[in-house]
Design a protein around this motif. Structure first.
Motif, short mmCIF file in Angstrom:
data_model
loop_
_atom_site.label_atom_id
_atom_site.label_comp_id
_atom_site.label_asym_id
_atom_site.label_seq_id
_atom_site.Cartn_x
_atom_site.Cartn_y
_atom_site.Cartn_z
N LEU A 199 119.97 -93.92 51.39
CA LEU A 199 119.76 -95.30 51.81
C LEU A 199 121.10 -95.96 52.14
O LEU A 199 122.07 -95.83 51.40
N ASN A 200 121.13 -96.68 53.26
CA ASN A 200 122.30 -97.46 53.64
C ASN A 200 121.88 -98.93 53.66
O ASN A 200 121.41 -99.43 54.68
N PRO A 201 122.07 -99.65 52.53
CA PRO A 201 121.59 -101.03 52.47
C PRO A 201 122.38 -102.01 53.34
O PRO A 201 121.93 -103.13 53.57
N SER A 202 123.52 -101.59 53.87
CA SER A 202 124.33 -102.52 54.66
C SER A 202 123.58 -103.03 55.89
O SER A 202 123.72 -104.19 56.27
N ARG A 203 122.77 -102.19 56.54
CA ARG A 203 122.01 -102.64 57.71
C ARG A 203 121.00 -103.71 57.31
O ARG A 203 120.81 -104.69 58.03
N ILE A 204 120.36 -103.53 56.18
CA ILE A 204 119.37 -104.50 55.70
C ILE A 204 120.08 -105.80 55.33
O ILE A 204 119.63 -106.90 55.69
N ASN A 205 121.22 -105.70 54.65
CA ASN A 205 121.99 -106.89 54.26
C ASN A 205 122.56 -107.61 55.48
O ASN A 205 122.57 -108.84 55.54
N GLU A 206 123.05 -106.85 56.44
CA GLU A 206 123.65 -107.42 57.65
C GLU A 206 122.65 -108.31 58.39
O GLU A 206 123.02 -109.35 58.93
N TYR A 207 121.40 -107.93 58.40
CA TYR A 207 120.37 -108.71 59.08
C TYR A 207 119.72 -109.76 58.17
O TYR A 207 118.85 -110.49 58.61
N GLY A 208 120.14 -109.81 56.92
CA GLY A 208 119.61 -110.81 55.99
C GLY A 208 118.15 -110.62 55.66
O GLY A 208 117.44 -111.59 55.36
N ILE A 209 117.68 -109.38 55.69
CA ILE A 209 116.27 -109.11 55.40
C ILE A 209 116.01 -109.34 53.91
O ILE A 209 116.67 -108.74 53.06
N PRO A 210 115.08 -110.22 53.58
CA PRO A 210 114.72 -110.39 52.17
C PRO A 210 114.08 -109.11 51.63
O PRO A 210 113.29 -108.47 52.33
N VAL A 211 114.43 -108.76 50.41
CA VAL A 211 113.90 -107.56 49.76
C VAL A 211 113.20 -107.98 48.47
O VAL A 211 113.78 -108.71 47.66
N THR A 212 111.99 -107.53 48.30
CA THR A 212 111.24 -107.76 47.07
C THR A 212 111.07 -106.42 46.37
O THR A 212 110.60 -105.46 46.98
N LEU A 213 111.48 -106.37 45.12
CA LEU A 213 111.34 -105.17 44.29
C LEU A 213 110.24 -105.41 43.27
O LEU A 213 110.20 -106.47 42.64
N MET A 214 109.37 -104.41 43.08
CA MET A 214 108.32 -104.50 42.08
C MET A 214 108.30 -103.21 41.28
O MET A 214 108.48 -102.13 41.84
N GLY A 215 108.08 -103.35 39.99
CA GLY A 215 107.97 -102.19 39.13
C GLY A 215 106.99 -102.45 38.01
O GLY A 215 106.66 -103.60 37.71
N GLY A 216 106.54 -101.38 37.40
CA GLY A 216 105.65 -101.50 36.26
C GLY A 216 106.45 -101.54 34.97
O GLY A 216 107.47 -100.85 34.85
N SER A 217 106.02 -102.32 34.02
CA SER A 217 106.73 -102.43 32.74
C SER A 217 106.80 -101.09 32.02
O SER A 217 107.71 -100.86 31.23
N ASN A 218 105.86 -100.20 32.30
CA ASN A 218 105.82 -98.90 31.64
C ASN A 218 106.13 -97.75 32.59
O ASN A 218 105.84 -96.59 32.28
N SER A 219 106.72 -98.04 33.74
CA SER A 219 107.06 -96.97 34.68
C SER A 219 108.11 -96.06 34.07
O SER A 219 109.10 -96.55 33.52
N PRO A 220 107.93 -94.74 34.18
CA PRO A 220 108.89 -93.81 33.59
C PRO A 220 110.15 -93.67 34.45
O PRO A 220 110.19 -94.11 35.60
N ALA A 221 111.15 -93.02 33.88
CA ALA A 221 112.38 -92.71 34.61
C ALA A 221 112.01 -91.84 35.80
O ALA A 221 111.07 -91.05 35.72
N PRO A 222 112.68 -92.02 36.90
CA PRO A 222 113.87 -92.82 37.15
C PRO A 222 113.59 -94.20 37.74
O PRO A 222 114.51 -94.90 38.14
N PHE A 223 112.31 -94.62 37.82
CA PHE A 223 111.97 -95.82 38.56
C PHE A 223 112.66 -97.10 38.07
O PHE A 223 113.17 -97.85 38.90
#
Length: 188
Positions: A115-139
């Motif tokens: 992943l190269n996040p610089s392209r996403i950051n350069e364009y100011g794309i909002p990012v939403t992250l979601m996870g489960g409270s019980n999700s195992p590693a490595p999530f």
């Protein structure tokens, strides 16, 4: 999207779909208006020495290659979502998973996506992250790393849920998406 005449769109990806969604945002940041990642399979964002061993992958692959598809799927699903998940799954989910079983070796052998996040950051794309409270590693560690990589990021944890957070808590999952994409959406 070109065929449909849609020029700007939000992209949501869960698990391996997170990899696909992130790649789409990196390739076409001029068109992606929002990137939503739910327990994404983006282990490449972790330092090499912190990626946990995932022995269930080799065990699932061995079972699949020996023709024991249900055992392979049980090992894999339990590995990404927690012990006993396969046994608790409803019949339609098991049927869908069996229909896609041939992709298991491809998923397991697939190299990490860089992943190269610089392209996403350069364009100011909002990012939403979601996870489960019980999700195992490595999530959880992947979400921690991604939260540091992106400039415009929000994070949500669904409780109680594991890697299949969209199935465990569909109303809450969908509500987060609505609130992120349409900020004035009232909570219910």
């Amino acid at each position: 999207m070109d065929h449909l005449g849609i020029h700007h769109f939000a992209v949501l990806g869960h698990s391996r779909g997170g990899r696909v969604a992130a790649e789409m945002a990196c390739r076409r940041p001029d068109r992606v208006t929002h990137l939503l990642l739910a327990d994404p399979g983006l282990g490449s964002v972790l330092p090499e020495d912190s990626m946990p061993a995932l022995p269930y992958r080799d065990l699932a692959l061995a079972a699949y290659e020996h023709g024991d598809t249900d055992t392979a799927l049980e090992i894999f699903i339990d590995g990404v979502s927690g012990a006993g998940t396969w046994k608790r799954m409803v019949s339609w989910f098991k049927a869908m998973t069996r229909e896609q079983a041939a992709t298991l070796p491809l998923i397991i052998r697939e190299p990490l996506y860089e992943l190269n996040p610089s392209r996403i950051n350069e364009y100011g794309i909002p990012v939403t992250l979601m996870g489960g409270s019980n999700s195992p590693a490595p999530f959880p560690a992947i979400l921690d790393a991604l939260q540091q990589h992106f400039s415009h990021v929000t994070r949500h944890t669904l409780t109680p849920a594991s890697h299949g957070l969209n199935l465990a808590l569909p109303h809450a999952f969908n509500q987060i998406i609505l609130e992120e994409l349409i900020p004035e959406t009232p909570a219910r």
